[in-house]
Design a protein around this motif. Structure first.
Motif, PDB file in Angstrom:
ATOM      1  N   GLY A 127      -0.219 -14.876  -5.133  1.00 22.07           N
ATOM      2  CA  GLY A 127       0.384 -13.786  -5.908  1.00 22.07           C
ATOM      3  C   GLY A 127       1.262 -12.875  -5.071  1.00 22.07           C
ATOM      4  O   GLY A 127       1.449 -11.704  -5.407  1.00 22.07           O
ATOM      5  N   THR A 128       1.777 -13.380  -3.982  1.00 23.76           N
ATOM      6  CA  THR A 128       2.772 -12.669  -3.184  1.00 23.76           C
ATOM      7  C   THR A 128       3.502 -13.721  -2.372  1.00 23.76           C
ATOM      8  O   THR A 128       2.961 -14.798  -2.129  1.00 23.76           O
ATOM      9  N   TYR A 129       4.740 -13.401  -1.986  1.00 20.32           N
ATOM     10  CA  TYR A 129       5.464 -14.369  -1.161  1.00 20.32           C
ATOM     11  C   TYR A 129       4.927 -14.376   0.273  1.00 20.32           C
ATOM     12  O   TYR A 129       5.159 -15.319   1.010  1.00 20.32           O
ATOM     13  N   THR A 130       4.253 -13.293   0.696  1.00 26.47           N
ATOM     14  CA  THR A 130       3.723 -13.260   2.060  1.00 26.47           C
ATOM     15  C   THR A 130       2.754 -14.420   2.252  1.00 26.47           C
ATOM     16  O   THR A 130       1.820 -14.587   1.467  1.00 26.47           O
ATOM     17  N   ASN A 131       2.974 -15.206   3.287  1.00 29.93           N
ATOM     18  CA  ASN A 131       2.098 -16.354   3.509  1.00 29.93           C
ATOM     19  C   ASN A 131       2.277 -16.870   4.927  1.00 29.93           C
ATOM     20  O   ASN A 131       3.396 -17.148   5.325  1.00 29.93           O
ATOM     21  N   PRO A 132       1.197 -17.003   5.710  1.00 29.59           N
ATOM     22  CA  PRO A 132      -0.160 -16.544   5.448  1.00 29.59           C
ATOM     23  C   PRO A 132      -0.210 -15.017   5.256  1.00 29.59           C
ATOM     24  O   PRO A 132       0.695 -14.319   5.691  1.00 29.59           O
ATOM     25  N   LEU A 133      -1.313 -14.560   4.655  1.00 28.15           N
ATOM     26  CA  LEU A 133      -1.394 -13.137   4.327  1.00 28.15           C
ATOM     27  C   LEU A 133      -1.456 -12.263   5.572  1.00 28.15           C
ATOM     28  O   LEU A 133      -1.020 -11.122   5.556  1.00 28.15           O
ATOM     29  N   THR A 134      -2.081 -12.793   6.647  1.00 31.21           N
ATOM     30  CA  THR A 134      -2.146 -12.032   7.895  1.00 31.21           C
ATOM     31  C   THR A 134      -1.722 -12.960   9.030  1.00 31.21           C
ATOM     32  O   THR A 134      -1.614 -14.167   8.841  1.00 31.21           O
ATOM     33  N   LEU A 135      -1.555 -12.385  10.203  1.00 31.32           N
ATOM     34  CA  LEU A 135      -1.256 -13.230  11.363  1.00 31.32           C
ATOM     35  C   LEU A 135      -2.434 -14.160  11.612  1.00 31.32           C
ATOM     36  O   LEU A 135      -3.566 -13.869  11.211  1.00 31.32           O
ATOM     37  N   GLN A 136      -2.163 -15.283  12.254  1.00 28.30           N
ATOM     38  CA  GLN A 136      -3.171 -16.303  12.500  1.00 28.30           C
ATOM     39  C   GLN A 136      -3.083 -16.737  13.958  1.00 28.30           C
ATOM     40  O   GLN A 136      -2.059 -16.497  14.603  1.00 28.30           O
ATOM     41  N   PRO A 137      -4.106 -17.423  14.466  1.00 29.44           N
ATOM     42  CA  PRO A 137      -4.005 -17.915  15.838  1.00 29.44           C
ATOM     43  C   PRO A 137      -2.743 -18.759  16.050  1.00 29.44           C
ATOM     44  O   PRO A 137      -2.206 -18.809  17.142  1.00 29.44           O
ATOM     45  N   HIS A 138      -2.279 -19.412  14.970  1.00 34.61           N
ATOM     46  CA  HIS A 138      -1.095 -20.263  15.098  1.00 34.61           C
ATOM     47  C   HIS A 138       0.072 -19.734  14.269  1.00 34.61           C
ATOM     48  O   HIS A 138       1.015 -20.444  13.980  1.00 34.61           O
ATOM     49  N   THR A 139      -0.021 -18.512  13.804  1.00 34.93           N
ATOM     50  CA  THR A 139       1.109 -17.849  13.132  1.00 34.93           C
ATOM     51  C   THR A 139       1.289 -16.510  13.810  1.00 34.93           C
ATOM     52  O   THR A 139       0.549 -15.562  13.535  1.00 34.93           O
ATOM     53  N   TRP A 140       2.251 -16.449  14.699  1.00 30.57           N
ATOM     54  CA  TRP A 140       2.393 -15.275  15.550  1.00 30.57           C
ATOM     55  C   TRP A 140       3.327 -14.231  14.966  1.00 30.57           C
ATOM     56  O   TRP A 140       3.392 -13.115  15.418  1.00 30.57           O
TER      57      TRP A 140
END
Ligand code: SF4
Ligand code: SF4
Lengths: 260, 780
Positions: free
Chosen positions: A37-50
């Motif tokens: 329900g939002t374009y933000t993806n992933p919703l938060t930073l991740q170990p592999h999404t900096w």
């Protein structure tokens, strides 16, 4: 000489080229995500999404975009607390993270006021934006900056870009963005990522007055002796399991979006 | 585009209508931001607050499918408030031409409607004794184009327009005042458009309305102006130029019709106008036949004209092909880099039609939904007799060749990596296929001549890759000795030259240093970058560029002069699009549109199938009555026999519209197989307003079902404030927005929005109406 990335949110169209360029340069794997329900993806930073683009719909019907990643703080809490010296500040202002030294203890996770560091639970290594130091030390721009089509991202000398940013804020105010402001000029001793915003920082989810967690003083004081301890192999085994236990606790507490 | 991407930097106002430039053409924003740094304004006209609308200076939401009402309103605003560029209009358009007395328009219908088609006779000009159109340069004659236009659009007053489109009147005023200010000499207004304009049962007229507005404001042929179609695929401009459309041959030559064009002489006589640059058509056409049949094409055999297939008068467009397939008329099919099972309207119908084929060859870089229609969800493969072959193709970076961008720049791309496994370039596949077919015809076959005599000299012996430079040379054109032609001005109609696509001629005229491969940045200038790639025609970067200066040759905007007269001679920053050698400004000002027989631009066009002036009609499926006339939809709309039941508002109360997002590309088969992109937009979603969600009890993130008479799909609901219901004539109309990137194959499958879209099309182009239809939605 400290360099920064200037993020002109007025020019950002949320194409997410930066988010993908980061994965491409750093060869980070993709997560399996859901549409939430939002374009933000992933919703938060991740170990592999900096880095990721945060889309915010405001009550007034605006749609705000801001690229979000490690801020490369001048007074970086993560650098302060890391007992192993795995996080350090390079001459050009980059807060560099050395995966080989990292034990995944998670102290930085707790201290960072921007909720940036992430511990990879499989490799036990913290992951965050490295500022593309290997690029910037060799005369290239960070990958996200190099890819930005609209010119919303700019990399350069802090003083120069700050002057430019101030002028831009004035210009935006003249254009009718009466709440236009700078973010990152003074926060945490000055951020390495400075935002030109058209709305107050809170509307973008940026903390109004970021501070390291209260316990930072303890770690700062304890860091010297701890480091010595850690270098003794016998003790370090015990240390590591203690730190690991902490890391797990933190992960449980944060309840971030799962991404595999 | 008439202009090009870099040229956007010179605009004073940019209006993006029916295009989501930030999301689907992100690079455009670099140049738009350059313009904005100099004070330009960006207007986004879109039902949704898209990423373009979010960064724009003004967002004007309008109801899908009502673009002509809005553009007509702007035309009326410019005329009523005297904001149009009078000198430009008088000299460079057909405003002063006097129309025949029997031209008429009443209640939404133009004169000449007979049996579902227009007879265009009454739309012609009144001629003098010598057959020249009568003109009134004062624009006062009641039957002159200007007065007819003014009267036609006087009905498009602000209140009517806002009632139809759902625009807020204050927002309309803001857009009208901002945009029409570019009618001032020296100001540049730029209109960007894409599928939001074209994919409509009045798509051609939508584009015409844009052109009329731009002509009235003097925005064509100038830096920063233009009618700028942003093409949705890297090389869709190139494929259009190369005649991917059924009714065209390369270079926009019409395909011969069996009935009208029995001989070459018939074709040339009927297709060649007496004036304008198209009077050279025989040179282009005969050179094309020479390129295809080489020495076999001679004057005696009409240059093998009889070997060309001819149209039989039936519609052979995309939708019609699937109809014919459904009727069992088509037995085999090549699907080459296309995915109609996701991209075609009424997609489930089209998937079913494929079952009627004996064989299908799919050429693609992944197994598409089309290639795997025989094992799609809900069917039993053993029930399907079609034999399917899948040929793995090389992706764009795995092969060499050109792409033509929206600005008509033909740019050479080199191979970066070798294709994986058995994947081959399209040229390789086409070459081996041709050679196999030729070998078969050499044995035996009906009418083998056109095949066995084809001039096919691209090398590629055995398994080898053919020589793409030979193909490039053929497209460029060569003389009797095989030497590349400098450009198309050297083409001849006596068989002495060959040329595969006349408009491209010049792009590969030097085998050592072909212009298409040039990469020299402009050091100083106005951004035309003449030595970077090659823009067709003749490396011209801005079309109709005589109009950049006034009739005396003085540039309207001396800051950005394009072609101008100074000290008794022409000075230029671009290749002139008019006769200029030894021709004085006043004289050349009479002929700035060389492709038209009038040599002046058409505010009023006597050749468009559905009327000489754009008129607002409702989309075929619409929740409201047409407020402007009792003619509900385009009277000559293309209905396909398979259309079936149309949706009615009782059952399907909401407007459905389809679009793309930055993260995915077309039918998604490349991007849904790219984990980095799929991670950003993993699932099919639909966007609905908070008001609609509340009334249906749908929460953000809920699973929903969207239905039309064609079918139904599942998706995740995105409840958003970015999409608002519009007040249409006092009634609140809700919109369901949906991307069309998903299908049942690939790493991230999902339902296809095109299962919902209808088989109706524009009468000129047969493009389907993807952008406005009726649907219903409920919680899953
Ligand atoms: S690449 Fe630039 S414009 Fe695109 S999302 Fe990132 S910052 Fe914004
Ligand atoms: S944002 Fe967090 S992780 Fe980045 S430098 Fe600052 S404290 Fe460290």
């Amino acid at each position: 000489m400290a360099n920064i990335v200037l993020i002109d949110t007025r020019k950002c169209m949320a194409c997410r080229g930066c988010q993908v360029a980061c994965k491409d340069w750093n060869q980070l794997p993709a997560g399996v995500t859901k549409f939430r329900g939002t374009y933000t993806n992933p919703l938060t930073l991740q170990p592999h999404t900096w880095t990721h683009l945060v889309f915010t719909e405001t009550d007034q019907g605006r749609w705000l975009f801001a690229k979000y990643a490690c801020m490369h703080c001048t007074d970086a809490a993560c650098v302060e607390v890391c007992p192993l010296g795995a996080v350090r500040r390079l001459k050009n202002g980059t807060v560099w993270h050395d995966a080989d030294k990292c034990a995944g203890c998670g102290l930085c996770v707790e201290q960072c006021p921007f909720n940036v560091p992430r511990i990879n639970k499989f490799t036990r290594v913290m992951g965050k934006c490295t500022g593309c130091a290997e690029r910037t030390m060799n005369g290239l721009q960070p990958a996200c900056v190099a890819t930005c089509p609209s010119g919303a991202l700019e990399y350069g000398e802090r003083k120069e870009l700050l002057a430019k940013a101030r002028a831009r804020v004035e210009e935006l105010q003249e254009q009718g963005f009466d709440q236009a402001c700078l973010y990152g000029e003074t926060e945490m001793g000055g951020l390495g990522r400075v935002y030109i915003l058209t709305r107050p920082p809170a509307e973008y989810g940026l903390p109004e007055n970021p501070q390291p967690a209260a316990s930072a003083w303890f770690w700062r004081a304890a860091k010297g002796p701890l480091r010595k301890l850690a270098s003794l192999t016998l003790v370090s085994g015990a240390m590591f399991s203690l730190l690991r236990w902490r890391a797990e606790r933190i992960q449980g507490k944060r309840g971030d979006q799962k991404a595999v | 585009m008439t202009n090009h991407w870099i040229d956007y930097q010179h605009s004073d106002v940019i209006m993006a209508i029916g295009v989501n430039t930030a999301e689907n053409h992100p690079m455009s924003m670099r140049w738009i931001e350059r313009a904005r740094a100099k004070g330009a304004r960006l207007i986004s006209v879109d039902p949704r607050l898209t990423r373009t609308a979010a960064v724009a200076d003004i967002w004007l939401p309008l109801r899908p499918g009502t673009d002509i009402a809005l553009l007509g309103g702007l035309i009326n605003y410019a005329l009523e408030n005297d904001l149009f560029h009078r000198e430009y209009v008088v000299h460079y358009t057909n405003a002063s031409y006097i129309l025949r007395a029997d031209y008429a328009f009443s209640d939404g219908v133009f004169s000449g409607l007979e049996g579902g088609k227009y007879n265009t006779q009454s739309w012609q000009y009144e001629l003098d004794d010598e057959g020249r159109p009568l003109q009134d340069p004062t624009l006062q004659h009641p039957r002159c184009v200007f007065q007819v236009l003014k009267k036609h659009y006087s009905r498009y007053d602000r209140d009517t327009v806002c009632k139809i489109t759902g625009c807020n009147p204050a927002d309309f005023d803001k857009v009208a005042a901002t945009y029409c200010a570019t009618g001032k000499p020296g100001k540049a207004g730029n209109i960007l458009y894409a599928m939001g304009i074209t994919q409509s049962t009045h798509g051609t007229q939508n584009v015409r309305a844009i052109a009329i507005l731009q002509l009235l404001l003097g925005n064509i042929g100038i830096p920063g102006g233009g009618v700028n179609a942003q093409r949705g695929e890297a090389n869709v401009q190139g494929s259009t130029d190369m005649a991917m459309l059924f009714h065209l041959l390369p270079g926009y030559l019409n395909m011969p019709q069996a009935k009208d064009h029995a001989t070459l002489a018939d074709y040339l006589a009927k297709e060649t106008p007496a004036s304008g640059y198209w009077s050279n058509k025989p040179k282009f056409f005969i050179s094309l036949l020479k390129a295809w049949w080489g020495d076999a094409a001679t004057a005696d055999n009409e240059y093998c004209y009889h070997w060309l297939p001819k149209l039989d008068g039936r519609n052979r467009s995309h939708m019609a092909i699937f109809d014919a397939m459904q009727q069992g008329e088509i037995r085999g099919m090549f699907v080459w880099g296309q995915n109609p099972a996701v991209g075609g309207p009424n997609a489930e119908y089209e998937r079913k039609a494929l079952e009627k084929l004996d064989w299908m060859v799919a050429v693609d870089i992944f197994e598409t939904e089309t290639a795997s229609f025989w094992r799609r969800p809900g069917v039993n493969p053993t029930d399907i007799k079609t034999e399917v072959f899948l040929l793995p193709a090389a992706a764009s970076y795995e092969k060499e060749g050109t792409v033509s961008n929206s600005g008509r720049w033909i740019q050479w791309r080199y191979q970066a990596v070798a294709p994986p496994g058995q994947a081959k370039s399209d040229l390789w596949i086409a070459d081996k296929l041709y050679k196999a077919i030729r070998a078969a015809y050499q044995q035996d076959g009906v009418f083998p001549d056109p095949i066995v005599n084809l001039h096919w000299n691209y090398g590629g012996e055995g398994e080898e890759e053919p020589d793409i430079e030979q193909v490039a040379l053929e497209i460029n054109g060569y003389d009797a000795d095989g030497r590349p032609l400098r450009d198309f001005t050297l083409l001849r109609d006596d068989g002495a030259t060959a040329c595969g696509c006349w408009i491209y001629s010049g792009y590969y005229n030097d085998l050592e240093d072909p212009p298409a491969k040039r990469r020299i940045r402009e050091e100083q200038g106005i951004g035309t970058n003449p030595d970077w790639a090659f823009a067709w025609p003749l490396n011209r970067r801005i079309l109709y560029n005589r109009c950049s200066s006034d009739p005396r040759g003085k540039p309207w905007n001396s800051q950005v002069p394009l072609i101008w007269w100074e000290d008794g001679q022409w000075r230029m920053n671009d290749v002139p699009d008019f006769g200029w050698k030894d021709i004085l400004p006043e004289q050349s000002a009479k002929a700035p549109f060389i492709m038209l027989p009038e040599l002046q631009a058409r505010l009023f066009s006597p050749t468009v199938a559905d009327g000489p002036l754009p008129e607002h009609y409702e989309p075929v499926e619409s929740p409201v009555k047409n407020l402007l006339s009792s003619q509900q939809h385009n009277p000559v709309v293309t209905f396909l026999p398979c259309l079936g039941k149309l949706a009615v508002t009782d059952e399907y109360p909401y407007i459905g519209t389809t679009y793309r997002v930055s993260e995915h590309w077309q039918s998604g088969i490349m991007t849904r197989n790219s984990p980095w992109l799929a991670e950003l937009a993993p699932e099919m979603f639909v966007e609905i307003s908070t008001r609609l969600a509340d009334s249906l009890g749908i929460a953000n993130g809920d699973k929903v079902v969207v239905t039309t008479p064609r079918g139904q799909i599942q998706a995740v609901a995105y409840v958003t404030r970015r999409l608002k219901p519009l007040a249409v004539n006092g009634q609140m109309v809700e919109i369901v927005g949906m991307p069309w990137h998903w299908g049942y194959r690939g790493l991230f499958p999902g339902d296809s929005a095109n299962v919902l879209t209808p088989h109706v099309g524009d009468p000129n182009t047969s493009i389907p109406e993807y952008k406005a239809f009726l649907c219903n939605i409920r919680r899953a």
